[in-house]
Scaffold this active site. Structure first.
Site, PDB file in Angstrom:
ATOM      1  N   TRP A 122       0.834  -1.213   0.000  1.00  0.00           N
ATOM      2  CA  TRP A 122       0.000   0.000   0.000  1.00  0.00           C
ATOM      3  C   TRP A 122       0.858   1.247   0.000  1.00  0.00           C
ATOM      4  CZ3 TRP A 122      -4.244  -1.353  -1.909  1.00  0.00           C
ATOM      5  CH2 TRP A 122      -4.865  -2.568  -1.558  1.00  0.00           C
ATOM      6  N   ASP A 164      -1.877   6.694   6.351  1.00  0.00           N
ATOM      7  CA  ASP A 164      -2.900   5.753   5.893  1.00  0.00           C
ATOM      8  C   ASP A 164      -3.162   4.815   7.069  1.00  0.00           C
ATOM      9  OD1 ASP A 164      -4.357   3.666   4.836  1.00  0.00           O
ATOM     10  OD2 ASP A 164      -2.965   3.210   3.204  1.00  0.00           O
ATOM     11  N   LYS A 173     -11.879  -2.205   6.745  1.00  0.00           N
ATOM     12  CA  LYS A 173     -11.064  -3.100   7.545  1.00  0.00           C
ATOM     13  C   LYS A 173     -11.532  -3.119   8.997  1.00  0.00           C
ATOM     14  CE  LYS A 173      -8.604  -3.503   3.825  1.00  0.00           C
ATOM     15  NZ  LYS A 173      -7.550  -2.588   3.445  1.00  0.00           N
TER      16      LYS A 173
HETATM   17  C1  LIG Z   1      -6.945  -2.131   2.057  1.00  0.00           C
HETATM   18  C2  LIG Z   1      -5.950  -1.047   2.158  1.00  0.00           C
HETATM   19  C3  LIG Z   1      -5.876  -0.009   1.220  1.00  0.00           C
HETATM   20  C4  LIG Z   1      -6.764   0.027  -0.009  1.00  0.00           C
HETATM   21  O1  LIG Z   1      -8.025   0.443   0.319  1.00  0.00           O
HETATM   22  P1  LIG Z   1      -9.144   0.666  -0.809  1.00  0.00           P
HETATM   23  O2  LIG Z   1     -10.264   1.223   0.005  1.00  0.00           O
HETATM   24  O3  LIG Z   1      -9.438  -0.664  -1.415  1.00  0.00           O
HETATM   25  O4  LIG Z   1      -8.618   1.617  -1.818  1.00  0.00           O
HETATM   26  C5  LIG Z   1      -4.950   0.987   1.410  1.00  0.00           C
HETATM   27  N1  LIG Z   1      -4.129   0.984   2.472  1.00  0.00           N
HETATM   28  C6  LIG Z   1      -4.161   0.006   3.407  1.00  0.00           C
HETATM   29  C7  LIG Z   1      -3.225   0.052   4.566  1.00  0.00           C
HETATM   30  C8  LIG Z   1      -5.071  -1.041   3.275  1.00  0.00           C
HETATM   31  O5  LIG Z   1      -5.109  -2.013   4.194  1.00  0.00           O
END
Ligand SMILES: *Cc1c(COP(=O)(O)O)cnc(C)c1O
Length: 357
Positions: free
Chosen positions: A99, A166, A190
């Site tokens: 990511w 993030d 998540k």
């Molecule tokens: C799942 C995830 C993403 C991607 O998220 P989307 O909503 O599918 O774009 C980005 N960063 C992390 C840390 C993730 O676990």
């Protein structure tokens, strides 16, 4: 048979949130219409949006000079929205996995990107530390929990430049000092809701520093001015986030969930470390409390497919590791009860009894 949901995302949600969402789809708050067929600009839905925001603020102690937004597009859209809004000359990124890499790739479209540290040399099994952060960066970007590799920052780092994180996969799993960040963002799917909504927590005075023109939908200031209603927001997903946050508050909020998350992770990592058939992949000090990654130990490597089948037979769902790490990954997000972790541990013990040489 009871299923134990270890899915990495979208993933387990509190049962009560799902039940209330089901009711709201059939008849939203007794108004005789479904949540899915009302305008986002009605008082009824505005109350949902306001409550979701208020709960987020309360649970994470978000200071007043920060705005909370619920947007579409997923965390991946933030990978370019962040540099669009913040990158004038140069940004720093820490590369801790897939990511982070994707975020770096997008940022390079907007300016100079300095990767200050990377754990790629050891397949992202640790969180880099002790690197210098130049003071001329527009911002520093980190990924607080690396969903695929099972590594996590356990404290909020100090940064001399605006810090952007993030937090897709560990938001509201532990207390965070929001004041240390210029912005925090993530996909909801998540830990705090279903797929379809992205949360953004941004310090208002950190915005407006770039000279490029911004498309309206990309400019956070437009979403702030219209309280996440600049265009049609993901109405249903926001409702489920609200219900999930209500549940979190009802059980005692972030301090309580952190306690539970630690207990779950301790239980599972202790078994991984004890059981001769398994070995953890991340270095101990950086182990994630959300995504627990492990593989079969060397002498038992051939047994991986058999363990997956065995675990499936016991109701375990979603424990196959990401293809980049292999083995197994148990995602043990906020809503997963410790009973499910205990069931996985029992399953590992039983498998050991059958196969230990
Ligand atoms: C799942 C995830 C993403 C991607 O998220 P989307 O909503 O599918 O774009 C980005 N960063 C992390 C840390 C993730 O676990």
């Amino acid at each position: 048979m009871k299923k134990h949901n270890f899915n990495a995302g979208p993933s387990i949600l509190p049962r009560v949130a799902i039940e209330n969402a089901a009711k709201a789809i059939l008849d939203f708050e007794g108004i005789g219409l479904s949540l899915l067929e009302i305008s986002h600009r009605t008082k009824d839905f505005e109350a949902v949006n306001d409550e979701a925001e208020a709960l987020f603020r309360e649970l994470l102690h978000i200071p007043d000079n920060y705005k909370v937004l619920f947007l579409g597009g997923g965390a991946s859209t933030q990978f370019f929205e962040v540099p669009y809004n913040f990158l004038e000359k140069k940004a720093g990124y820490v590369n801790t996995g897939v990511w982070a890499k994707k975020a770096i790739k997008e940022a390079k479209l907007f300016g100079e990107v300095e990767v200050l540290a990377s754990s790629e040399d050891k397949n992202f099994t640790y969180i880099p530390k002790g690197y210098a952060i130049p003071s001329d960066l527009d911002y520093l970007h980190i990924t607080s929990n690396n969903t695929i590799y099972g590594t996590e920052y356990h404290t909020d780092i100090d940064s001399p430049v605006p810090l952007i994180a993030d937090m897709s996969s560990d938001i509201l799993s532990r207390p965070v000092d929001v004041s240390k960040y210029a912005m925090i963002y993530g996909g909801a799917q998540k830990n705090i809701g279903p797929a379809g909504v992205t949360f953004v927590i941004v310090r208002e005075d950190a915005l407006g520093k770039v000279s490029r023109p911004l498309p309206s939908m990309v400019d956070y200031r437009n979403h702030i001015a219209s309280k996440s209603m600049f265009n049609t927001p993901p109405v249903f997903a926001i409702y489920v986030v609200k219900e999930t946050l209500k549940w979190l508050k009802s059980i005692g909020g972030v301090p309580e969930i952190q306690k539970r998350n630690k207990a779950k992770a301790d239980l599972l990592y202790a078994e991984i470390d004890r059981n001769p058939l398994f070995v953890g992949t991340a270095v101990k000090e950086d182990r994630s409390l959300m995504n627990v990654c492990f593989v079969m130990s060397e002498p038992y490597a051939d047994l991986a497919p058999e363990f997956l089948e065995f675990a499936k037979g016991k109701g375990m769902v979603g424990i196959k590791g990401h293809r980049l790490v292999g083995g197994f990954r148990a995602s043990i997000y906020n809503a997963l009860p410790i009973e499910s972790v205990q069931a996985l541990v029992d399953c590992m013990r039983e498998f050991e009894k059958i196969h230990a040489k």
